[in-house]
Design a protein around this motif. Sequence first.
Motif, mmCIF file in Angstrom:
data_model
loop_
_atom_site.group_PDB
_atom_site.id
_atom_site.type_symbol
_atom_site.label_atom_id
_atom_site.label_comp_id
_atom_site.label_asym_id
_atom_site.label_seq_id
_atom_site.Cartn_x
_atom_site.Cartn_y
_atom_site.Cartn_z
ATOM 1 N N GLY A 115 0.731 -1.203 -0.141
ATOM 2 C CA GLY A 115 -0.050 0.047 -0.030
ATOM 3 C C GLY A 115 0.927 1.358 0.149
ATOM 4 O O GLY A 115 0.209 2.233 0.077
ATOM 5 N N TRP A 116 2.115 1.233 -0.319
ATOM 6 C CA TRP A 116 3.066 2.501 -0.293
ATOM 7 C C TRP A 116 3.051 3.134 -1.500
ATOM 8 O O TRP A 116 3.316 4.297 -1.649
ATOM 9 C CB TRP A 116 4.235 1.984 0.225
ATOM 10 N N LEU A 117 2.620 2.389 -2.428
ATOM 11 C CA LEU A 117 2.864 2.956 -4.090
ATOM 12 C C LEU A 117 1.819 4.029 -4.304
ATOM 13 O O LEU A 117 2.365 5.259 -4.708
ATOM 14 C CB LEU A 117 2.512 1.710 -5.192
ATOM 15 N N ALA A 118 0.703 4.033 -3.872
ATOM 16 C CA ALA A 118 -0.294 5.009 -4.217
ATOM 17 C C ALA A 118 -0.023 6.310 -3.408
ATOM 18 O O ALA A 118 0.185 7.210 -4.179
ATOM 19 C CB ALA A 118 -1.880 4.661 -3.526
ATOM 20 N N PRO A 119 0.255 6.390 -2.158
ATOM 21 C CA PRO A 119 0.351 7.702 -1.516
ATOM 22 C C PRO A 119 2.019 8.116 -2.229
ATOM 23 O O PRO A 119 2.036 9.590 -2.378
ATOM 24 C CB PRO A 119 0.740 7.397 0.009
ATOM 25 N N ALA A 120 2.861 7.257 -2.517
ATOM 26 C CA ALA A 120 4.033 7.987 -3.216
ATOM 27 C C ALA A 120 4.020 8.608 -4.619
ATOM 28 O O ALA A 120 4.319 9.462 -4.885
ATOM 29 C CB ALA A 120 5.110 6.752 -3.288
ATOM 30 N N VAL A 121 3.182 7.971 -5.215
ATOM 31 C CA VAL A 121 2.868 8.310 -6.607
ATOM 32 C C VAL A 121 2.193 9.861 -6.558
ATOM 33 O O VAL A 121 2.197 10.776 -7.387
ATOM 34 C CB VAL A 121 2.206 7.453 -7.502
ATOM 35 N N VAL A 122 1.094 9.647 -5.796
ATOM 36 C CA VAL A 122 0.314 11.032 -5.491
ATOM 37 C C VAL A 122 1.004 12.096 -4.886
ATOM 38 O O VAL A 122 1.099 13.354 -5.639
ATOM 39 C CB VAL A 122 -0.951 10.809 -4.456
ATOM 40 N N LEU A 123 2.151 11.908 -3.946
ATOM 41 C CA LEU A 123 3.036 13.020 -3.516
ATOM 42 C C LEU A 123 3.915 13.296 -4.596
ATOM 43 O O LEU A 123 4.208 14.481 -4.592
ATOM 44 C CB LEU A 123 3.812 12.240 -2.080
ATOM 45 N N TRP A 124 4.470 12.358 -5.399
ATOM 46 C CA TRP A 124 5.309 12.579 -6.648
ATOM 47 C C TRP A 124 4.713 13.771 -7.535
ATOM 48 O O TRP A 124 5.038 14.865 -7.883
ATOM 49 C CB TRP A 124 5.851 11.409 -7.283
#
Length: 653
Positions: free
Chosen positions: A185-194
């Motif tokens: 579940g780490w990918l979605a917040p990382a991509v949104v922050l990016w």
Amino acid sequence: MSAADTISPSQVKQPGQLARLHIWQILLEWLATWELYPIIGAALFLRLYHFTATEFDADQAVIFGMARGAVMHGLIPLTANASSIGTMNPPATIYLLMLGAIFSSSPYSGLLVVGILNVLAAVLTYIVTRRYYGRIAGTMAALLFTVDQLIVLYSRLIWNQSLLAPFVPLFIFALLWGVIERRQGWLAPAVVLWGLMIQLHGSAVLLAIPLAVACVLAFKTLRWRDIFLATGLLALVYVPFLIWEPATHFSDISILLNNIHSKSSIDGQALHTYLDFLSPYPPVPGNLLPWQSVLFWGLRWGGRGTDVLALCAFVFALCAACLSGWDLLRFAPRGAKWQTRPDEFSATPWGQLQRWWIDLLSTPWRCGLLVLLAWQIGPVILLSRHSLLLYHYYLLVLMPGPFMLIGILFAQVIAWLRQTRFPWSRARYLIYSLMVALVLVQFAGSFTRTLDETDGAYAHSFAYNTLQDLQNALNEADQLARTHHFHHVYIDTDQYTHAALAYLSGQMQTPHTVLSGSHCLLLPDPAQGPALMLLGPADTFDTALLTHFASTMLVSEPPRLGGAPFHLYIVQPLTTTPEAASFVNALTLDRGRPASFSWHDPAQQTASTEHFLATSWTNLAQLPAAYGTTYTYHLRATYAGNGTDGQTGAADC
């Protein structure tokens, strides 16, 4: 069970009560963390000290004006301001500044938003580094990030790039959450922050490098639904901008592609720019006092020591991450899932590479260091080939990376010394003294630069105007007009002050007109009596025009930090007899004759004499003032002389 051992139903803690107790326990633990207080205190002091002297020019006025306009009129911003290459920036900047604009029209509210977000960035740096690399590493990384002179410089300015600070450590936390803790579940917040950071500044696209490395190292945590969720949320973040692009026929994309294919060069500018973030040595103003010379000498040597420590930190992190069998790091990240290391591999290079890869994946802390190194090294290498001039704010997306690595190095040295027979008490005091000295040197450099900026040491050009000076000039004109009952205030602007004064003048109570033009000056109607006119220090030619066509009296010179002051005149136009009245657009020519003006240009330090036809016109049209409306007059004249063909001159007012 005896009667004393029985438990009544009221003594049983329910799940909700347990959750509340757990939250209070965590809160009390953080309140007892003493090192947070100097971190927050230093961050608040350096970012809010004399913050009224912040620079306020076109970019600041445009983005905060858009935020205030969106709040006042219930608008949904589709873009922010234009970038330096001509493309329109996505609107994330405006949405963040609306957090301050909702309370006040004063730009100080936007500046407070920037300052608070940058203080939050220091706290997040501490939390992320401490979680994975220990308390000492977190404290050192957060303190160095807090007192870094370039970080402080950008955290005192309303600008797109200044809002990046809190989102970078959050992005790195999302990556380490997957790489070190091996959680899903780490990918979605990382991509949104990016995606959000790319909206704040395009340089954040470089963070695709650590994102890609994290995806490779934590590939077992990725699920198809994570990929679909990340894609959907990223599209949602860009919905306003995706509405804008088709409406402009994707002109921003064509401009961007043209700049990408422009001529580029390979040099060491990116590395030098990166090293500037490690230096406490700010630009040196002239005419230093003896004690200031000693201070800058100390800062210079302190900067060299920081460079050496950073180099050692990079070498240590690189060796610890890439060399198998080196149990260099003594930190066991929470939640890490250790795998079994295979014992047998073939002796071929491919077999040894497989062994190294399995060993890397089985030690999550090494994967975390590899992500940090990719975050720092990859963008610098890519930026070594560039077609645009590199500025410091291009590398804000790499902060607080070097300070995290330095903090990890200090924590590791202390861990090593504890396990050796070296006299620990003496070595401990030595290491801690070195850490304190490094932070104090960086703090001295940041505070020295802040003092110089608030004293006007770097404000040598007309392009630099502080928010305090601009507001003081307008307030003085407004008060003088209301005290002496002047009917109007005319504000003459130039390319450096037009956007700022146009926004700030909206807070005036006296009717006013903001002027902007080349060799063009608007004067009040002589029948309405005298009016006030505010001119900037760069308006030397307009001052010459004013004294030629009107009766003037200089009543005040509002100060301007580090440069020539503004000028406030009482203006009464000279009464003239119209020479003709048959011009288009309700214009009447009052008089026109050759004239020459000798004037001094402080920006170029030169004296100039210009010969031209000076004309005075009367506009008979009654044009109503309206919100967001600017009237532009395009004057064009065709003339001939000495038998030559007709020539055309034009000017916009």
